[in-house]
Structure formats: structure tokens, C-alpha cells
Enzyme design. Structure first.
Site, PDB file in Angstrom:
ATOM      1  N   ALA A  97     -13.650  15.333  -9.595  1.00 20.53           N
ATOM      2  CA  ALA A  97     -14.305  14.396 -10.519  1.00 20.53           C
ATOM      3  C   ALA A  97     -15.039  15.139 -11.621  1.00 20.53           C
ATOM      4  O   ALA A  97     -15.835  16.042 -11.363  1.00 20.53           O
ATOM      5  CB  ALA A  97     -15.283  13.512  -9.746  1.00 20.53           C
ATOM      6  N   ALA A  98     -14.739  14.756 -12.840  1.00 23.62           N
ATOM      7  CA  ALA A  98     -15.386  15.406 -13.987  1.00 23.62           C
ATOM      8  C   ALA A  98     -15.064  14.624 -15.243  1.00 23.62           C
ATOM      9  O   ALA A  98     -14.116  13.829 -15.272  1.00 23.62           O
ATOM     10  CB  ALA A  98     -14.870  16.843 -14.152  1.00 23.62           C
ATOM     11  N   GLU A  99     -15.861  14.823 -16.265  1.00 26.47           N
ATOM     12  CA  GLU A  99     -15.427  14.489 -17.628  1.00 26.47           C
ATOM     13  C   GLU A  99     -14.556  15.668 -18.034  1.00 26.47           C
ATOM     14  O   GLU A  99     -14.989  16.824 -17.942  1.00 26.47           O
ATOM     15  CB  GLU A  99     -16.631  14.346 -18.548  1.00 26.47           C
ATOM     16  N   THR A 154     -11.683  25.382 -14.333  1.00 28.60           N
ATOM     17  CA  THR A 154     -10.721  25.511 -15.421  1.00 28.60           C
ATOM     18  C   THR A 154     -10.717  26.925 -16.001  1.00 28.60           C
ATOM     19  O   THR A 154     -11.731  27.633 -15.934  1.00 28.60           O
ATOM     20  CB  THR A 154     -11.082  24.513 -16.541  1.00 28.60           C
ATOM     21  N   ASP A 155      -9.607  27.286 -16.628  1.00 24.35           N
ATOM     22  CA  ASP A 155      -9.564  28.586 -17.319  1.00 24.35           C
ATOM     23  C   ASP A 155     -10.428  28.583 -18.586  1.00 24.35           C
ATOM     24  O   ASP A 155     -10.737  29.646 -19.128  1.00 24.35           O
ATOM     25  CB  ASP A 155      -8.113  28.995 -17.641  1.00 24.35           C
ATOM     26  N   TYR A 180     -17.630  20.932 -22.905  1.00 26.16           N
ATOM     27  CA  TYR A 180     -16.871  20.716 -21.652  1.00 26.16           C
ATOM     28  C   TYR A 180     -16.810  22.014 -20.835  1.00 26.16           C
ATOM     29  O   TYR A 180     -17.155  22.037 -19.652  1.00 26.16           O
ATOM     30  CB  TYR A 180     -15.445  20.226 -21.970  1.00 26.16           C
ATOM     31  N   ASN A 279       1.360  25.215 -29.134  1.00 35.15           N
ATOM     32  CA  ASN A 279       1.393  23.747 -29.167  1.00 35.15           C
ATOM     33  C   ASN A 279       2.642  23.250 -29.885  1.00 35.15           C
ATOM     34  O   ASN A 279       3.237  22.247 -29.485  1.00 35.15           O
ATOM     35  CB  ASN A 279       0.135  23.208 -29.840  1.00 35.15           C
TER      36      ASN A 279
HETATM   37  P1  NAD Z   1      -9.225  13.107 -15.474  1.00 36.66           P
HETATM   38  O1  NAD Z   1     -10.148  12.920 -16.622  1.00 36.66           O
HETATM   39  O2  NAD Z   1      -7.828  12.614 -15.570  1.00 36.66           O
HETATM   40  O3  NAD Z   1      -9.859  12.434 -14.169  1.00 36.66           O
HETATM   41  C1  NAD Z   1     -11.209  12.550 -13.839  1.00 36.66           C
HETATM   42  C2  NAD Z   1     -11.504  11.544 -12.729  1.00 36.66           C
HETATM   43  O4  NAD Z   1     -12.880  11.685 -12.366  1.00 36.66           O
HETATM   44  C3  NAD Z   1     -11.327  10.084 -13.169  1.00 36.66           C
HETATM   45  O5  NAD Z   1     -10.641   9.352 -12.183  1.00 36.66           O
HETATM   46  C4  NAD Z   1     -12.750   9.574 -13.316  1.00 36.66           C
HETATM   47  O6  NAD Z   1     -12.875   8.170 -13.067  1.00 36.66           O
HETATM   48  C5  NAD Z   1     -13.473  10.395 -12.272  1.00 36.66           C
HETATM   49  N1  NAD Z   1     -14.905  10.526 -12.552  1.00 36.66           N
HETATM   50  C6  NAD Z   1     -15.474  10.911 -13.733  1.00 36.66           C
HETATM   51  N2  NAD Z   1     -16.813  10.888 -13.605  1.00 36.66           N
HETATM   52  C7  NAD Z   1     -17.088  10.517 -12.329  1.00 36.66           C
HETATM   53  C8  NAD Z   1     -18.286  10.338 -11.575  1.00 36.66           C
HETATM   54  N3  NAD Z   1     -19.489  10.521 -12.148  1.00 36.66           N
HETATM   55  N4  NAD Z   1     -18.191   9.973 -10.286  1.00 36.66           N
HETATM   56  C9  NAD Z   1     -16.984   9.786  -9.707  1.00 36.66           C
HETATM   57  N5  NAD Z   1     -15.817   9.916 -10.359  1.00 36.66           N
HETATM   58  C10 NAD Z   1     -15.873  10.292 -11.653  1.00 36.66           C
HETATM   59  O7  NAD Z   1      -9.277  14.649 -15.143  1.00 36.66           O
HETATM   60  P2  NAD Z   1      -8.117  15.636 -14.675  1.00 36.66           P
HETATM   61  O8  NAD Z   1      -7.366  16.104 -15.859  1.00 36.66           O
HETATM   62  O9  NAD Z   1      -7.409  15.020 -13.541  1.00 36.66           O
HETATM   63  O10 NAD Z   1      -9.002  16.866 -14.176  1.00 36.66           O
HETATM   64  C11 NAD Z   1      -9.464  16.916 -12.831  1.00 36.66           C
HETATM   65  C12 NAD Z   1     -10.304  18.170 -12.644  1.00 36.66           C
HETATM   66  O11 NAD Z   1      -9.511  19.314 -12.945  1.00 36.66           O
HETATM   67  C13 NAD Z   1     -11.521  18.263 -13.551  1.00 36.66           C
HETATM   68  O12 NAD Z   1     -12.561  18.831 -12.818  1.00 36.66           O
HETATM   69  C14 NAD Z   1     -11.088  19.179 -14.674  1.00 36.66           C
HETATM   70  O13 NAD Z   1     -12.179  19.864 -15.218  1.00 36.66           O
HETATM   71  C15 NAD Z   1     -10.154  20.112 -13.932  1.00 36.66           C
HETATM   72  N6  NAD Z   1      -9.088  20.723 -14.736  1.00 36.66           N
HETATM   73  C16 NAD Z   1      -8.205  19.955 -15.429  1.00 36.66           C
HETATM   74  C17 NAD Z   1      -7.155  20.553 -16.120  1.00 36.66           C
HETATM   75  C18 NAD Z   1      -6.121  19.754 -16.878  1.00 36.66           C
HETATM   76  O14 NAD Z   1      -5.246  20.347 -17.494  1.00 36.66           O
HETATM   77  N7  NAD Z   1      -6.174  18.418 -16.863  1.00 36.66           N
HETATM   78  C19 NAD Z   1      -7.035  21.942 -16.106  1.00 36.66           C
HETATM   79  C20 NAD Z   1      -7.994  22.710 -15.440  1.00 36.66           C
HETATM   80  C21 NAD Z   1      -8.996  22.083 -14.721  1.00 36.66           C
HETATM   81  O1  DAU Z   2      -7.025  24.883 -19.915  1.00 38.77           O
HETATM   82  C1  DAU Z   2      -7.412  23.888 -19.008  1.00 38.77           C
HETATM   83  C2  DAU Z   2      -7.906  22.685 -19.766  1.00 38.77           C
HETATM   84  O2  DAU Z   2      -6.762  22.059 -20.323  1.00 38.77           O
HETATM   85  C3  DAU Z   2      -8.669  21.699 -18.878  1.00 38.77           C
HETATM   86  O3  DAU Z   2      -9.829  22.303 -18.414  1.00 38.77           O
HETATM   87  C4  DAU Z   2      -9.014  20.424 -19.643  1.00 38.77           C
HETATM   88  O4  DAU Z   2      -9.583  19.478 -18.770  1.00 38.77           O
HETATM   89  C5  DAU Z   2      -7.745  19.852 -20.233  1.00 38.77           C
HETATM   90  O5  DAU Z   2      -8.073  18.737 -21.033  1.00 38.77           O
HETATM   91  C6  DAU Z   2      -7.021  20.898 -21.075  1.00 38.77           C
HETATM   92  O6  DAU Z   2      -7.773  21.248 -22.244  1.00 38.77           O
HETATM   93  P1  DAU Z   2      -7.061  21.509 -23.655  1.00 38.77           P
HETATM   94  O7  DAU Z   2      -8.076  21.314 -24.698  1.00 38.77           O
HETATM   95  O8  DAU Z   2      -6.324  22.791 -23.665  1.00 38.77           O
HETATM   96  O9  DAU Z   2      -5.978  20.315 -23.607  1.00 38.77           O
HETATM   97  P2  DAU Z   2      -5.542  19.230 -24.699  1.00 38.77           P
HETATM   98  O10 DAU Z   2      -4.377  18.494 -24.101  1.00 38.77           O
HETATM   99  O11 DAU Z   2      -6.680  18.437 -25.192  1.00 38.77           O
HETATM  100  O12 DAU Z   2      -5.004  20.138 -25.871  1.00 38.77           O
HETATM  101  C7  DAU Z   2      -3.954  21.073 -25.666  1.00 38.77           C
HETATM  102  C8  DAU Z   2      -3.744  21.813 -26.974  1.00 38.77           C
HETATM  103  O13 DAU Z   2      -3.205  20.879 -27.925  1.00 38.77           O
HETATM  104  C9  DAU Z   2      -5.028  22.348 -27.590  1.00 38.77           C
HETATM  105  O14 DAU Z   2      -4.751  23.575 -28.236  1.00 38.77           O
HETATM  106  C10 DAU Z   2      -5.420  21.295 -28.618  1.00 38.77           C
HETATM  107  C11 DAU Z   2      -4.059  20.770 -29.075  1.00 38.77           C
HETATM  108  N1  DAU Z   2      -4.046  19.338 -29.509  1.00 38.77           N
HETATM  109  C12 DAU Z   2      -4.564  18.409 -28.658  1.00 38.77           C
HETATM  110  C13 DAU Z   2      -4.586  17.089 -29.019  1.00 38.77           C
HETATM  111  C14 DAU Z   2      -5.179  16.039 -28.097  1.00 38.77           C
HETATM  112  C15 DAU Z   2      -3.487  18.986 -30.709  1.00 38.77           C
HETATM  113  O15 DAU Z   2      -2.987  19.850 -31.473  1.00 38.77           O
HETATM  114  N2  DAU Z   2      -3.493  17.672 -31.075  1.00 38.77           N
HETATM  115  C16 DAU Z   2      -4.040  16.699 -30.289  1.00 38.77           C
HETATM  116  O16 DAU Z   2      -4.045  15.508 -30.692  1.00 38.77           O
END
Ligand code: NAD
Ligand code: DAU
Length: 383
Positions: A97-99, A154-155, A180, A279
Site C-alpha cells: 500500500a502506497a501512493e 522502489t529503485d 514520491y 520511453n
Molecule cells: P497502485 O497505486 O496501483 O496501488 C496502491 C494500492 O494501495 C491501491 O489499491 C490503494 O487503494 C492502496 N492504498 C493507498 N493508500 C492506502 C492506505 N492509506 N491504506 C490502505 N491502502 C492504501 O500501486 P502499485 O503500482 O501497485 O505499487 C505497489 C507498491 O509497489 C508501492 O509501494 C510502490 O511504491 C511499489 N512499486 C511500484 C512500482 C511500479 O512500477 N508500479 C515499482 C516499484 C515499486
Molecule cells: O522505477 C519504479 C517506479 O516506476 C515506481 O516506484 C513507481 O511507483 C512507478 O510509478 C514507476 O515510476 P515512473 O515515474 O518511472 O513511471 P511512469 O509510468 O510514471 O513513467 C515512466 C516513464 O515514462 C518516465 O520516464 C516518465 C515517462 N512518461 C510518463 C507518463 C505518465 C511520459 O513520457 N509520459 C507520460 O504521460
């Protein structure tokens, strides 16, 4: 209390009763599917506040599984967390769970501090109380513990790489650049501190950019797919040459599985896809797959359809935009045998196919408060 030392004993852990926070989000939901498919006799309790990113539809495939329970609640609710850990006899917390969206953290950082730092701290306090402080707790030594707190990070906490730098390893110094990333770094430090100070049995994984089914279309890949299907501009920040290391979400779940069962307590493991792409490469690949699977309508009958790539639009860069991420996954590979299973070519095709086959899911997401965000983030973004 003396500092706990790693021993190989931790490799014998078997989770049975999991609390998955954020399980209604993208990676959390995929993890719940993965876990119940591979370990159908286990108990999986999801705790999720259902923010804009949480979606119960993501859990529909497991809603009738006998071991599954969904709890609508906030990780910042201490009493709820304590009660769940006690009542459900949770042995393993997997904390997603996270923003999670960098652009939102630029517009509104407060929620990131609240959920990612304070929310994580709340869960740590609850786990400490139930697992370590109760009279029934037999031992304060984490190595003999029958509990695990696995924190998903996250990285992005490592900052940005130059073109010739080696990938981020677990020894790379933290240098977060967005609110973030800073909030995730803060939560990582708290998890580590609860191990060093109180012996809370924990592990952390820092992974690269995930992609796959159920990803909310504020993130690059699903945003591009949906914009193509709606014939909208495909927004490219800056010059489009920023690099990410793309990880198919099921491979991330595999990495977490290996850490839970064999990871050394107190350790961090980096999980990557060994798949660096700009990208522009990613967006052009998505366009090419869609050109094949769902070609655009030609303007006139004697013309062949234009590629979706003609919708590419360069817009103003994201503030503080990290140039390059890459993961050095040699630790999890050599210690735990992790090897990503999915190539980018097959993973991205599967992802596009999933979005094409799940138009109802997409429509439902778009109808839920999504347009407001798109207007806020992209209305004044000319390059
Ligand atoms: P997401 O935004 O899709 O999902 C987040 C979930 O957390 C949602 O279901 C939301 O309702 C819940 N949530 C948010 N605030 C909450 C709270 N206060 N209490 C309970 N639930 C809450 O996120 P994701 O992309 O699935 O990422 C999941 C985890 O992985 C995060 O911790 C994120 O930092 C990490 N992460 C994501 C990526 C990626 O590429 N998406 C990469 C590296 C790490
Ligand atoms: O690296 C791990 C991270 O990857 C996670 O920790 C984050 O939760 C996850 O959101 C993601 O972060 P990024 O910022 O890398 O992902 P995003 O999909 O937002 O963007 C990917 C790349 O694309 C980044 O270089 C920004 C670019 N981008 C993104 C959007 C939304 C665009 O060029 N146009 C766009 O509209």
C-alpha cells in the site's frame, strides 16, 4: 538489545497467513492472484483503502476463493492493523500500500508522506506489538521468528543513473529526487530501523518499473494503450530518451515469493527485469503491437491505416525527471535463484492483449475520477 545477525535459518520460512496491504492496486492484486494460484491452501487477507488507484474489480478472479478476505481500511488505522494481525493470526505482512505515482507527488506531496511514511510506521508499530511485545511472543530473536514483514520499495530511492553507470545495487547510496521517491526512502529506513532496534523480522525489495494487467492508466504503458484506442495524443515527456528497466509484474511476484521463503532477515534485494528501454522504444513497441492487433481506421478507403505512432506528442518534461534507472539483480539471482521469466517482447504483447480484452475494466477505471487527473496533469504541458 544486541543487533540481530543473519543466519541461513531464515531460508526455512513458509508463509501461511498473509496480510497484503494495497492488494486492490496493480502489483498487490497481481501478487494475490499469483499467491492463491501457487499456494491455494493459504489464507490471504487484503487490507486496502480503495483510493483512486485501488479497484475491487482487480480482485474479482479470487473473490470466491475460500482463503481470501478483503478488508476495506486504511494502513494508518492502528487498531485495525493490530486487530487484523491478531484475529487472523497473520504470520506474513506483504506491504504494497502506497501512493505510487511520481507526477501526483509533484502536484500533491502530502498524501505521499501520510501514507508512505506514517502508514508504514503504523504497520510496523502494529507488527511489533503483536509479534514482539505480546506475552505469547516466545522469542525476541528475529532469526528464530515465525513472522515476516516484507516491505515493497522502489529503485527510485537510488536516484538517477548516467548513461555508463552500473545498475543500482543494494549498496548504492539513496538519493531520491521526487517527493514520491523520498517518501519511499523514508519508509525503507523505518522498516530497517525496526529490525535493527527491535528485531522486527523484515526484508525489503527495491524493484524497477512493473508492467502488466490491472495497471492504472496514469502510468506510461496503460496510458499509451488507452490513448491509442481513444485516438488521443501520446504524451512524451522531454525528449523521450529517459530509460527504465521494465519488469513484468509476475516476475516481480516471483522475486517476492523467493525472498519471503529464502531471504535473509534484515536484508534488501533489488529486483529488475534486465530490460532497459527508452520511453520512445516502449511507446513505439506498444504502437506497433496495436497496429497489428487493432489497426486504426484509414481516413479514406483507398489509404492504408496510419500507425498509432503518428499520435506521439512531445510535451513539457516532468520536473526532476530521473534520466535512467537500471537494476543490478545479481544478489537475488545468486542468493535466491531469481531469473525473470518473461521477455519484454512477450510481456508487452500479453499486456496489450489484456487491455484489449478488458475494455469494461478500462471503461470502469476511466469513469472513476480519472479525467480530472488527466486534465490537471496534461492541460498545460506543451513542450
Ligand atoms: P497502485 O497505486 O496501483 O496501488 C496502491 C494500492 O494501495 C491501491 O489499491 C490503494 O487503494 C492502496 N492504498 C493507498 N493508500 C492506502 C492506505 N492509506 N491504506 C490502505 N491502502 C492504501 O500501486 P502499485 O503500482 O501497485 O505499487 C505497489 C507498491 O509497489 C508501492 O509501494 C510502490 O511504491 C511499489 N512499486 C511500484 C512500482 C511500479 O512500477 N508500479 C515499482 C516499484 C515499486
Ligand atoms: O522505477 C519504479 C517506479 O516506476 C515506481 O516506484 C513507481 O511507483 C512507478 O510509478 C514507476 O515510476 P515512473 O515515474 O518511472 O513511471 P511512469 O509510468 O510514471 O513513467 C515512466 C516513464 O515514462 C518516465 O520516464 C516518465 C515517462 N512518461 C510518463 C507518463 C505518465 C511520459 O513520457 N509520459 C507520460 O504521460
Amino acid at each position: 538489545m544486541s543487533e540481530p545477525k543473519n543466519t541461513p535459518h531464515s531460508s526455512l520460512f513458509t508463509p501461511h497467513c498473509l496480510l497484503v496491504t494495497g492488494g486492490a492496486g496493480f502489483i498487490g492484486a497481481n501478487f494475490v492472484h499469483y499467491w492463491l494460484k501457487n499456494y491455494p491452501d493459504d489464507r490471504v487477507v487484503v487490507l486496502d483503502a480503495l483510493t483512486y488507484a485501488g479497484n475491487l474489480a482487480n480482485l474479482a478472479p479470487v473473490e470466491n476463493h475460500p482463503g481470501f478476505r478483503f478488508v476495506h481500511g486504511d494502513i494508518r488505522d492502528y487498531d485495525l492493523a493490530v486487530n487484523l494481525l491478531q484475529d487472523e493470526k497473520i504470520d506474513t505482512v506483504v506491504h504494497f500500500a502506497a501512493e505510487s505515482h511520481v507526477d501526483r507527488s509533484v502536484h500533491s506531496p502530502d498524501a505521499f508522506v501520510d501514507t508512505n511514511i506514517l502508514g508504514t510506521h503504523n504497520l510496523l508499530k502494529a507488527a511489533k506489538k503483536v509479534w514482539l511485545d505480546s506475552p505469547q511472543s516466545s522469542s525476541h530473536s528475529p532469526q528464530s521468528s515465525s513472522y515476516r514483514f516484507h516491505h515493497i520499495s522502489t529503485d527510485e530511492v537510488y536516484g538517477s543513473l548516467g548513461p555508463d553507470d552500473p545498475g543500482f545495487s543494494e549498496k548504492t547510496a539513496y538519493a531520491p529526487n521526487s517527493p514520491y521517491a523520498a517518501s519511499k526512502a523514508g519508509s525503507d529506513f523505518l522498516v530497517r530501523a525496526y529490525y535493527k532496534t527491535y528485531g522486527l523480522p523484515m526484508t525489503i525489495s527495491n524493484c524497477s518499473n512493473n508492467y502488466g494487467p490491472y495497471q492504472f492508466p496514469e502510468k506510461l504503458i496503460p496510458l499509451i494503450i488507452l490513448n491509442c484506442l481513444e485516438e488521443k495524443p501520446l504524451p512524451i515527456y522531454g525528449d523521450g530518451l529517459n530509460i527504465r528497466d521494465w519488469l513484468y509484474v509476475e516476475d516481480h511476484c516471483l522475486g517476492i515469493d523467493l525472498i519471503l521463503k529464502n531471504g535473509m532477515l534484515g536484508e534488501t534485494y533489488n529486483i529488475g527485469g534486465n530490460c532497459e528501454k527508452t520511453n520512445l522504444e516502449v511507446v513505439n513497441t506498444v504502437c506497433a503491437i496495436l497496429d497489428e492487433l487493432k489497426p486504426r481506421n484509414p481516413q479514406t478507403s483507398d489509404l492504408s491505416p496510419q500507425s498509432y505512432a503518428s499520435l506521439l506528442t512531445y510535451i513539457k518534461d516532468r520536473p526532476g525527471h530521473d534520466r535512467r534507472y537500471a537494476i543490478d539483480a545479481s544478489k537475488i539471482t545468486s542468493e535466491l535463484g531469481y531469473v525473470p521469466q518473461k521477455s519484454f517482447a512477450s510481456g508487452i504483447r500479453k499486456t496489450v492483449e489484456w487491455y484489449l480484452a478488458n475494455q469494461d475494466w478500462c471503461q470502469n477505471v476511466i469513469d472513476r475520477n480519472y479525467q480530472k487527473w488527466i486534465e490537471q496533469n496534461y492541460s498545460q504541458s506543451e513542450s
